[in-house]
Design a protein around this motif. Structure first.
Motif, PDB file in Angstrom:
ATOM      1  N   SER A 185       0.834  -1.211   0.000  1.00  0.00           N
ATOM      2  CA  SER A 185       0.000   0.000   0.000  1.00  0.00           C
ATOM      3  C   SER A 185       0.863   1.254   0.000  1.00  0.00           C
ATOM      4  CB  SER A 185      -0.917  -0.001   1.227  1.00  0.00           C
ATOM      5  OG  SER A 185      -1.778  -1.116   1.208  1.00  0.00           O
ATOM      6  N   ILE A 186       1.909   1.269   0.823  1.00  0.00           N
ATOM      7  CA  ILE A 186       2.793   2.439   0.886  1.00  0.00           C
ATOM      8  C   ILE A 186       3.490   2.655  -0.450  1.00  0.00           C
ATOM      9  CG2 ILE A 186       4.881   3.380   1.982  1.00  0.00           C
ATOM     10  CD1 ILE A 186       4.007   1.913   4.548  1.00  0.00           C
ATOM     11  N   ALA A 187       3.984   1.562  -1.061  1.00  0.00           N
ATOM     12  CA  ALA A 187       4.670   1.687  -2.357  1.00  0.00           C
ATOM     13  C   ALA A 187       3.727   2.250  -3.427  1.00  0.00           C
ATOM     14  CB  ALA A 187       5.210   0.325  -2.792  1.00  0.00           C
ATOM     15  N   PHE A 188       2.481   1.754  -3.468  1.00  0.00           N
ATOM     16  CA  PHE A 188       1.496   2.270  -4.422  1.00  0.00           C
ATOM     17  C   PHE A 188       1.253   3.757  -4.213  1.00  0.00           C
ATOM     18  CE2 PHE A 188      -0.333  -2.087  -5.383  1.00  0.00           C
ATOM     19  CZ  PHE A 188      -0.050  -2.019  -6.742  1.00  0.00           C
ATOM     20  N   ILE A 189       1.091   4.159  -2.958  1.00  0.00           N
ATOM     21  CA  ILE A 189       0.819   5.570  -2.657  1.00  0.00           C
ATOM     22  C   ILE A 189       1.986   6.442  -3.114  1.00  0.00           C
ATOM     23  CG2 ILE A 189       0.469   7.245  -0.800  1.00  0.00           C
ATOM     24  CD1 ILE A 189      -0.994   5.039   0.738  1.00  0.00           C
ATOM     25  N   ILE A 190       3.210   6.007  -2.846  1.00  0.00           N
ATOM     26  CA  ILE A 190       4.393   6.773  -3.266  1.00  0.00           C
ATOM     27  C   ILE A 190       4.429   6.920  -4.776  1.00  0.00           C
ATOM     28  CG2 ILE A 190       6.922   6.740  -3.374  1.00  0.00           C
ATOM     29  CD1 ILE A 190       6.898   5.353  -0.635  1.00  0.00           C
ATOM     30  N   VAL A 242       4.185  -0.734  10.696  1.00  0.00           N
ATOM     31  CA  VAL A 242       4.132   0.276   9.631  1.00  0.00           C
ATOM     32  C   VAL A 242       5.533   0.788   9.322  1.00  0.00           C
ATOM     33  CG1 VAL A 242       3.299   2.575   8.998  1.00  0.00           C
ATOM     34  CG2 VAL A 242       1.765   0.968  10.132  1.00  0.00           C
ATOM     35  N   GLY A 243       6.362   0.981  10.360  1.00  0.00           N
ATOM     36  CA  GLY A 243       7.735   1.445  10.151  1.00  0.00           C
ATOM     37  C   GLY A 243       8.545   0.464   9.321  1.00  0.00           C
ATOM     38  N   VAL A 244       8.420  -0.828   9.640  1.00  0.00           N
ATOM     39  CA  VAL A 244       9.129  -1.856   8.859  1.00  0.00           C
ATOM     40  C   VAL A 244       8.591  -1.893   7.429  1.00  0.00           C
ATOM     41  CG1 VAL A 244       9.578  -4.332   8.658  1.00  0.00           C
ATOM     42  CG2 VAL A 244       9.635  -3.236  10.904  1.00  0.00           C
ATOM     43  N   SER A 245       7.276  -1.784   7.288  1.00  0.00           N
ATOM     44  CA  SER A 245       6.659  -1.784   5.952  1.00  0.00           C
ATOM     45  C   SER A 245       7.167  -0.617   5.120  1.00  0.00           C
ATOM     46  CB  SER A 245       5.139  -1.696   6.083  1.00  0.00           C
ATOM     47  OG  SER A 245       4.635  -2.770   6.838  1.00  0.00           O
ATOM     48  N   PHE A 246       7.323   0.548   5.738  1.00  0.00           N
ATOM     49  CA  PHE A 246       7.808   1.736   5.026  1.00  0.00           C
ATOM     50  C   PHE A 246       9.222   1.510   4.491  1.00  0.00           C
ATOM     51  CE2 PHE A 246      10.207   5.747   5.178  1.00  0.00           C
ATOM     52  CZ  PHE A 246       9.492   6.475   4.242  1.00  0.00           C
ATOM     53  N   LEU A 247      10.083   0.930   5.324  1.00  0.00           N
ATOM     54  CA  LEU A 247      11.466   0.682   4.895  1.00  0.00           C
ATOM     55  C   LEU A 247      11.506  -0.295   3.726  1.00  0.00           C
ATOM     56  CD1 LEU A 247      13.269   0.420   8.365  1.00  0.00           C
ATOM     57  CD2 LEU A 247      13.293   2.340   6.760  1.00  0.00           C
ATOM     58  N   PRO A 285      11.828  -0.474  -3.730  1.00  0.00           N
ATOM     59  CA  PRO A 285      11.254  -0.704  -5.073  1.00  0.00           C
ATOM     60  C   PRO A 285      10.596   0.541  -5.649  1.00  0.00           C
ATOM     61  CG  PRO A 285       9.950  -1.825  -3.383  1.00  0.00           C
ATOM     62  CD  PRO A 285      11.203  -1.357  -2.725  1.00  0.00           C
ATOM     63  N   ALA A 286       9.961   1.346  -4.791  1.00  0.00           N
ATOM     64  CA  ALA A 286       9.327   2.574  -5.282  1.00  0.00           C
ATOM     65  C   ALA A 286      10.382   3.531  -5.834  1.00  0.00           C
ATOM     66  CB  ALA A 286       8.538   3.244  -4.158  1.00  0.00           C
ATOM     67  N   TYR A 287      11.492   3.670  -5.141  1.00  0.00           N
ATOM     68  CA  TYR A 287      12.565   4.562  -5.594  1.00  0.00           C
ATOM     69  C   TYR A 287      13.139   4.078  -6.923  1.00  0.00           C
ATOM     70  CZ  TYR A 287      17.023   7.001  -5.841  1.00  0.00           C
ATOM     71  OH  TYR A 287      18.086   7.761  -6.278  1.00  0.00           O
ATOM     72  N   TYR A 288      13.353   2.774  -7.048  1.00  0.00           N
ATOM     73  CA  TYR A 288      13.948   2.221  -8.273  1.00  0.00           C
ATOM     74  C   TYR A 288      13.046   2.501  -9.475  1.00  0.00           C
ATOM     75  CZ  TYR A 288      15.518  -1.197 -11.706  1.00  0.00           C
ATOM     76  OH  TYR A 288      15.943  -1.790 -12.866  1.00  0.00           O
ATOM     77  N   LEU A 296       3.525   8.226   6.616  1.00  0.00           N
ATOM     78  CA  LEU A 296       2.727   8.803   7.692  1.00  0.00           C
ATOM     79  C   LEU A 296       1.236   8.613   7.448  1.00  0.00           C
ATOM     80  CD1 LEU A 296       4.673  12.138   8.366  1.00  0.00           C
ATOM     81  CD2 LEU A 296       4.524  10.135   9.868  1.00  0.00           C
ATOM     82  N   GLY A 297       0.843   8.726   6.161  1.00  0.00           N
ATOM     83  CA  GLY A 297      -0.568   8.545   5.830  1.00  0.00           C
ATOM     84  C   GLY A 297      -1.057   7.154   6.176  1.00  0.00           C
ATOM     85  N   VAL A 298      -0.268   6.130   5.817  1.00  0.00           N
ATOM     86  CA  VAL A 298      -0.646   4.751   6.125  1.00  0.00           C
ATOM     87  C   VAL A 298      -0.659   4.533   7.628  1.00  0.00           C
ATOM     88  CG1 VAL A 298       0.066   2.342   5.919  1.00  0.00           C
ATOM     89  CG2 VAL A 298       0.121   3.828   3.922  1.00  0.00           C
ATOM     90  N   MET A 299       0.295   5.143   8.342  1.00  0.00           N
ATOM     91  CA  MET A 299       0.324   4.995   9.801  1.00  0.00           C
ATOM     92  C   MET A 299      -0.925   5.603  10.432  1.00  0.00           C
ATOM     93  SD  MET A 299       3.332   5.947  12.515  1.00  0.00           S
ATOM     94  CE  MET A 299       4.328   4.570  11.922  1.00  0.00           C
ATOM     95  N   VAL A 300      -1.349   6.763   9.918  1.00  0.00           N
ATOM     96  CA  VAL A 300      -2.564   7.400  10.454  1.00  0.00           C
ATOM     97  C   VAL A 300      -3.777   6.502  10.236  1.00  0.00           C
ATOM     98  CG1 VAL A 300      -4.158   9.322  10.120  1.00  0.00           C
ATOM     99  CG2 VAL A 300      -1.712   9.762  10.251  1.00  0.00           C
ATOM    100  N   ILE A 301      -3.895   5.944   8.999  1.00  0.00           N
ATOM    101  CA  ILE A 301      -5.016   5.040   8.711  1.00  0.00           C
ATOM    102  C   ILE A 301      -4.985   3.832   9.642  1.00  0.00           C
ATOM    103  CG2 ILE A 301      -5.996   3.488   6.973  1.00  0.00           C
ATOM    104  CD1 ILE A 301      -4.974   5.441   4.830  1.00  0.00           C
TER     105      ILE A 301
END
Length: 805
Positions: free
Chosen positions: A448-453, A738-743, A748-751, A776-781
């Protein structure tokens, strides 16, 4: 026994409505996306797969390598190649030639009928129908296209040109085709229309031998090896056992024998065989072609959405396994085997998947409507095709097995004694179930975080490029095509009529728009001392009003280009030519197209193509014979719809047999990035689905796991813990996830984004703040979902929870 399994499974699903609803909704989304994408992919790969020996059919393409200037593949070939390929290249069983025509006016002289302009007319030789055989309704396939001015038409053309006539009755009838000259061709054959998906859109086939005079060969660019035109197409069928690689290798000797490198060796030409199966994925005959990258992206997205839904199921089922431990214990105690338990739980999974599949088919139609503009124009879903029937039969079974096997194994493995006592978790011991649930949650959240980015950065870059100054005025400029090779006097008449209108500020004629996807390149030679400096340039064919109509700033000299020996250049040309200033360039005589031409003016740099590319050295030339576009700058404060209608009325007074269609320049420029907008919107939709599925899973998981900690929460409240402490205690675990998921999501999103952004000459710097905002958005959700459940649990009266302790 099987009936009993499904009956119990149905009762369990009805008893746990929240769990069932979450499973069915999540899986139905994944199945719907997979079903639609699989049909889109199947449709795209179905084109021209019905021809006999299709795996031996190839189109010969040309590759021009300009070194640092880039390599340019072209689906066309030089005319002489088609004459010698069978003699010079071994392994060619049959060759077939096409010369595709553009905007050809079709008329029936005997009945004084004009059918308008068509892009479905082509020259073809008899070999073309040997490679791509058709059903003949009339005429002899062996002789129909041998004689000059012969014509083969399809059944669709038969009904269009000769309504009510039989195929045999129209043989000998004469049709007129107006291109560079008028061609009167007699019908010698009628063929059936293709009933399968094909890129060959042609309805009228004029014999290739019609192009026979030196003037015609020169006009169509078929006279020498150096002329490569995408209209001149060559198809071959290879003999059995011959590979395309061996043919490509043989072309090297043919090039050496018949062709020389460009002047001063600045470019090299080669030929290669393109498989028929790849034709649909490159621009063809007016179609832009289907992007394989886009298709592959759809496949990955579909699989990812399905995987997320599957992980959702596995995660929630393993988490809720503890609630069914006593059921397992009782079943085992009264003699139930592990195989029976696995079958029972798989039956439940199959019912869920079956319901999800039925709901998914309904969702497919909604998604089709939502993304209708993204799907192929002729795309239809045949729900009763063999592929789809196989999907209905095999996919639910396969998905049930993949999705349900792990939870079934976990549940069926419980020890009955410990299960009946509720002793399933060993304190202080490593729990595979807990470890798995956390990792599955991390995978869902990171996706979800990668898609949002991805979506946010794509949107940021597209907004950036569309807001950049282009160097010209695109507002209130309309354009339309004029007939190819139209009489220059008629084009001037049209221009004058527009200039007389009060709504029009100015009108001009040109070979192309001020900014478009078309590209005409050549070489110019600037005198430097006693030698010449070669410059690789872009060329645009314009009249004296073009600069004014498009609002391009004039830096020096005059923009009144009205003679073939006069040219305008841009700033980039001045820089590469080595002039000290734009004023110094004015008046200089250079060599272009083997002629001496004089620079009469210099214009400011502007983006004549997409911002993916840099600004090239540009030369404006004047050749009214090849004008193809009329450009109209409207006065301010006009009713644009009324202005468009008025312009089209004027157009038809000058060209009564043409179809008038005016479009806005700014709309055309927006199409430069339509593929990127498609990617962004598809990713946005996938992002929304990924978040929805993750939220569904998180909602179910958190509601269940917090319910398991109700007694712990009550005890902490009795001991004096505040609401904030309880909320932080429960939410802390999810914040870590969420922190681990973000890392995990960042890399892959950056690449992907770095690769995509590097394709733009004008681009933003990598916006790292967007990465942080997505996390942060995913963490809030996540905290909202967990927090609501935690708050509800913390408001429960401890006395009610602990009364049995």
């Amino acid at each position: 026994m099987l009936k009993n399994y499904f009956k119990i499974a149905w009762r369990n699903l009805r008893r746990n409505k929240l769990r069932t609803s979450i499973h069915i909704l999540g899986l139905s989304i994944g199945i719907a996306i997979c079903f639609l994408i699989s049909n889109v992919v199947t449709h795209s790969y179905s084109f021209d797969q019905f021809h006999p020996d299709k795996e031996r059919i190839y189109r010969i393409n040309t590759l021009t390598d300009w070194g640092d200037g880039g390599s340019f593949p072209n689906s066309g070939t030089p005319g002489p190649l088609g004459e010698v390929i069978e003699d010079e290249i071994s392994g060619i069983e049959t060759k077939g030639k096409l010369y595709t025509m553009y905007e050809t006016l079709v008329a029936l002289p005997s009945r004084d009928k004009v059918f308008g302009r068509s892009n479905e007319v082509t020259f073809a030789d008899p070999g073309f129908f040997r490679i791509f055989p058709r059903v003949w309704l009339a005429g002899n396939p062996e002789t129909a296209l041998i004689q000059p001015e012969s014509l083969v038409i399809t059944e669709e053309s038969l009904h269009k040109y000769f309504p009510g006539s039989d195929a045999a009755d129209v043989l000998g009838q004469e049709l007129m085709f107006v291109d560079s000259d008028s061609i009167y061709a007699k019908v010698t054959g009628v063929i059936a229309d293709f009933t399968h998906n094909t890129d060959f859109i042609f309805r009228d086939f004029i014999s290739y031998s019609t192009i026979r005079t030196p003037e015609q060969l020169d006009w169509y660019g078929l006279h020498d090896w150096s002329s490569v035109n995408s209209s001149s197409q060559l198809f071959v069928k290879l003999a059995l056992g011959i590979t395309p690689e061996s043919v490509d290798e043989s072309f090297k000797a043919l090039v050496t024998k018949n062709m020389e490198a460009g002047d001063d060796g600045e470019y090299n030409t080669s030929f290669f065989a393109e498989p028929l199966a790849d034709m649909h994925f490159v621009p063809n005959y007016g179609n832009s072609g289907v992007s394989k990258t886009f298709l592959n992206g759809l496949i990955y997205i579909g699989l990812l959405i399905l995987v997320l839904a599957t992980l959702n199921f596995v995660n929630l089922e393993t988490a809720q396994a503890i609630s069914r431990s006593k059921e397992v214990g009782i079943r085992k105690t009264i003699g139930g085997t592990r195989f029976q338990l696995i079958t029972q739980f798989l039956a439940e999974t199959f019912l869920i998947v079956l319901c999800s599949t039925i709901l998914a088919l309904a969702l497919v139609e909604g998604i089709k409507v939502l993304f209708e503009s993204y799907l192929p124009e002729d795309f239809r879903i045949d729900y009763f095709s063999f592929f789809n029937l196989l999907f209905y039969a095999a996919f639910p079974l396969l998905l049930s097995l993949v999705t349900g096997i792990y939870p079934a194994l976990i549940l069926s493995n419980y020890d009955p004694q410990r299960a009946l006592k509720g002793e399933l978790i060993k304190t202080g011991k490593f729990s595979v179930g807990v470890f798995l649930r956390k990792n599955l949650t991390v995978i869902q959240l990171s996706s979800s975080i990668a898609f949002i980015i991805l979506v946010l950065v794509l949107n940021y870059q597209l907004k950036y490029v569309t807001s950049q100054p282009l160097g010209f005025d695109k507002e209130a400029v309309m354009y339309a095509n004029v007939p190819f090779m139209s009489d220059p006097d008629k084009m001037l008449q049209l221009q004058d009529r527009f200039n007389q209108e009060a709504i029009v500020q100015s009108a001009s004629l040109s070979g192309s728009l001020v900014s478009s996807t078309s590209l005409w390149t050549s070489d110019a030679y600037v005198p430097v001392d006693t030698t010449e400096k070669e410059i690789y340039i872009q060329v645009m064919n314009v009249d004296s009003a073009f600069v004014r109509v498009n609002g391009i700033p004039l830096l020096a000299g005059s923009d009144g280009i009205d003679r073939e020996e006069e040219i305008l250049v841009n700033e980039q040309f001045v820089k590469e030519a080595g002039f000290a200033s734009v004023e110094e360039a004015v008046g200089t005589v250079i060599r272009y197209s083997d002629e001496k031409v004089k620079i009469i003016g210099v214009v400011a740099d502007f983006h004549s193509r997409t911002l993916r590319e840099g600004i090239r050295p540009l030369l404006f030339t004047y050749n009214p014979t090849y004008f193809q576009t009329v450009n109209v700058k409207l006065n301010s404060d006009q009713n644009l719809a009324a202005a468009k209608e008025r312009l089209e009325q004027i157009y038809l007074t000058v060209y009564p047999y043409e179809s008038a269609s005016f479009n806005f320049l700014d709309t055309q420029i927006e199409r430069f990035y339509q593929e990127d907008v498609k990617i962004k919107n598809v990713l946005g939709f996938a992002c929304a689905l990924a978040i929805l599925i993750s939220c569904l899973g998180l909602f179910g998981l958190s509601s269940f796991t917090i319910a398991q900690r109700t007694k712990e929460i009550s005890i902490r409240k009795v001991l004096g813990a505040s609401l904030q402490q309880i909320l932080f205690l429960i939410s802390k675990e999810y914040m870590i996830l969420v922190g681990v998921s973000f890392l995990i999501a960042v890399f892959p999103a950056y690449y992907f984004l770095n690769e995509w952004l590097n394709g733009f000459n004008t681009r933003v710097e990598m916006p790292y703040l967007i990465f942080a905002a997505a996390g942060l958005g995913v963490m809030v959700i996540c905290l909202l979902i967990v927090g609501i459940h935690s708050y509800v649990a913390s408001q429960t009266n401890p006395a009610k929870v602990l009364k049995s302790e």
